[in-house]
Enzyme design. Sequence first.
Site, PDB file in Angstrom:
ATOM      1  N   TRP A   1       0.829  -1.207   0.000  1.00 51.53           N
ATOM      2  CA  TRP A   1       0.000   0.000   0.000  1.00 51.53           C
ATOM      3  C   TRP A   1       0.857   1.249   0.000  1.00 51.53           C
ATOM      4  O   TRP A   1       0.539   2.216  -0.690  1.00 51.53           O
ATOM      5  CB  TRP A   1      -1.004  -0.020   1.152  1.00 51.53           C
TER       6      TRP A   1
ATOM      7  N   ASP B   1      -1.529   7.013   6.194  1.00 51.22           N
ATOM      8  CA  ASP B   1      -2.574   6.100   5.731  1.00 51.22           C
ATOM      9  C   ASP B   1      -2.882   5.193   6.914  1.00 51.22           C
ATOM     10  O   ASP B   1      -2.096   4.315   7.256  1.00 51.22           O
ATOM     11  CB  ASP B   1      -2.056   5.288   4.533  1.00 51.22           C
TER      12      ASP B   1
ATOM     13  N   LYS C   1     -12.640  -1.027   7.076  1.00 50.49           N
ATOM     14  CA  LYS C   1     -12.127  -1.888   8.143  1.00 50.49           C
ATOM     15  C   LYS C   1     -12.783  -1.503   9.466  1.00 50.49           C
ATOM     16  O   LYS C   1     -13.746  -2.138   9.866  1.00 50.49           O
ATOM     17  CB  LYS C   1     -10.607  -1.847   8.192  1.00 50.49           C
TER      18      LYS C   1
HETATM   19  N1  PMP Z   1      -4.061   1.315   2.506  1.00 48.29           N
HETATM   20  C1  PMP Z   1      -4.132   0.233   3.290  1.00 48.29           C
HETATM   21  C2  PMP Z   1      -3.270   0.172   4.533  1.00 48.29           C
HETATM   22  C3  PMP Z   1      -5.006  -0.806   2.976  1.00 48.29           C
HETATM   23  O1  PMP Z   1      -5.065  -1.879   3.752  1.00 48.29           O
HETATM   24  C4  PMP Z   1      -5.806  -0.711   1.806  1.00 48.29           C
HETATM   25  C5  PMP Z   1      -6.781  -1.780   1.404  1.00 48.29           C
HETATM   26  N2  PMP Z   1      -6.712  -2.967   2.005  1.00 48.29           N
HETATM   27  C6  PMP Z   1      -5.679   0.424   1.021  1.00 48.29           C
HETATM   28  C7  PMP Z   1      -4.812   1.426   1.396  1.00 48.29           C
HETATM   29  C8  PMP Z   1      -6.481   0.601  -0.252  1.00 48.29           C
HETATM   30  O2  PMP Z   1      -7.800   0.819   0.068  1.00 48.29           O
HETATM   31  P1  PMP Z   1      -8.931   0.843  -1.052  1.00 48.29           P
HETATM   32  O3  PMP Z   1      -8.901  -0.495  -1.714  1.00 48.29           O
HETATM   33  O4  PMP Z   1     -10.168   1.045  -0.276  1.00 48.29           O
HETATM   34  O5  PMP Z   1      -8.608   1.929  -1.980  1.00 48.29           O
END
Ligand code: PMP
Length: 354
Positions: A100, A167, A191
Site C-alpha cells: 500500500w 494512511d 475496516k
Molecule cells: N491502505 C491500506 C493500509 C489498505 O489496507 C488498503 C486496502 N486494504 C488500502 C490502502 C487501499 O484501500 P482501497 O482499496 O479502499 O482503496
Amino acid sequence: MKMHNFSAGPCILPASVYAQAAEAVLNFDNSGLSILEISHRSKAFMSILDEAREKVLRMLGLKEARYSVLFLQGSASMEFLRVPYNLMKSKAGYIDTGTWSSKAIKEAQAFGEVAIVASSKRANYTYIPEVDVVDPDLDYLHFTSNNTIYGTQFTTIPQVSVPLVCDMSSDIFSRQLDFSRFDLIYAGVQKNIGPAGLSLVVVKKEVLGKTARSIPSMMDYQQHIDQGNLYHTANVFGVYTSLLNLRWLNDLGGIPAVEFLNNAKAKLLYEAIDSLDVVEGIAAEAFRSKMNVTFRFKNSELEKAFDAYCERENIVNIKGHRSVGGYRASLYNALPIESVQVLVQVLEQINQKA
Ligand code: PMP
C-alpha cells in the site's frame, strides 16, 4: 449460523450496526422512506454528516477549529493521489513498508520527487524500518501506520519536523495515539469504520492551499471542505452506516475501551502462535500488528487439515495474502474475542495431532 470472519477488509462490523443499517434501508428513522432514497442535501443527512464528523474529531481528540473531516468517494487509493495533488510542491518523503505504501509512492511520483526515507522491502516487509532524521525541506512525510498484508504496525509515530501524513486504513480507531501529531490522516472506511467505497480524511486546515497547482475539483480537499462535504452527491448510506459504527464505538467507551479489547485479542492469538510447535509468526516480533496477525505452519502439509478445521468451525477469510503466503487473521474492532478463542482452539487441536 455463527461465522468467524477474519477478513482483512471489507470486514466484520458490529451486529447492531447491521441491524440498524438494515432497518434504515426499509424505513429510515420512521420517516417512511429508505435511507437509500433520501437526498444528500436533506436536513436528515446534514445531521448525520455533522454527527459523524463531530464523533470522528472527538474520538481522535482533535479540535474543529484546526481540523476538517471529510467522507470522500474513491477510498484510500484515491487519497494516494489526492494527497500529493494537495500537498506536494516539489519533494515529499515516503516510508516504504509494503504494497500500500508502494502504491502511494507510485501516485506521488507523478507530482514531483519522492524520497524513500526508509524501506523494509529487502526483507519482504516483515519489519518496520527505522526512520533517521529527514530532510527538513520535504513538503511532507507519508507513512502507513498498519501494513494490512504483512501484519506489521508502527509502534510509535515518526518524530519529524515536516508535516506528517498517515494512511491509517487498517488501524484507525483501534488504538490511542496522539492524533494531533498528524497533519493529514486518511483511511479507507471498510475496516474499522463502515462499508467499502469511502475514505475518511482528517486534515489540518493550515496545510492546505500551499501549492500553486490548479487542482481538479474532485481532487481538491479545500473544495470539498468549502462545500461542506457536499461538492457532489454524497454516499448517504455509507456515511450513515459509518455513523452507526462510530456511535457503537462511542457507546463502548471510545478508543481506550476498544484498544483494551484489541490488546486482549492480539495477545491471545500471538501467545498461541508462540507456544505451539506447529506454527510461527511471519512479522518481526517487535512490529507485530494487533489488527492483522500473519502466521504459517512450519510444515505446509498441515494447511489442508487446518483448512478443513476452519471450514467445520465456520472460520472464514483467513488465508494469507498471495505475496506473503500462510494465513492472516484480521482482528478488527468488531471481531469478538470468542472468534479468536475458536481459532486458538483449532490451532491447539492441529498441534496436538501433529
Ligand atoms: N491502505 C491500506 C493500509 C489498505 O489496507 C488498503 C486496502 N486494504 C488500502 C490502502 C487501499 O484501500 P482501497 O482499496 O479502499 O482503496
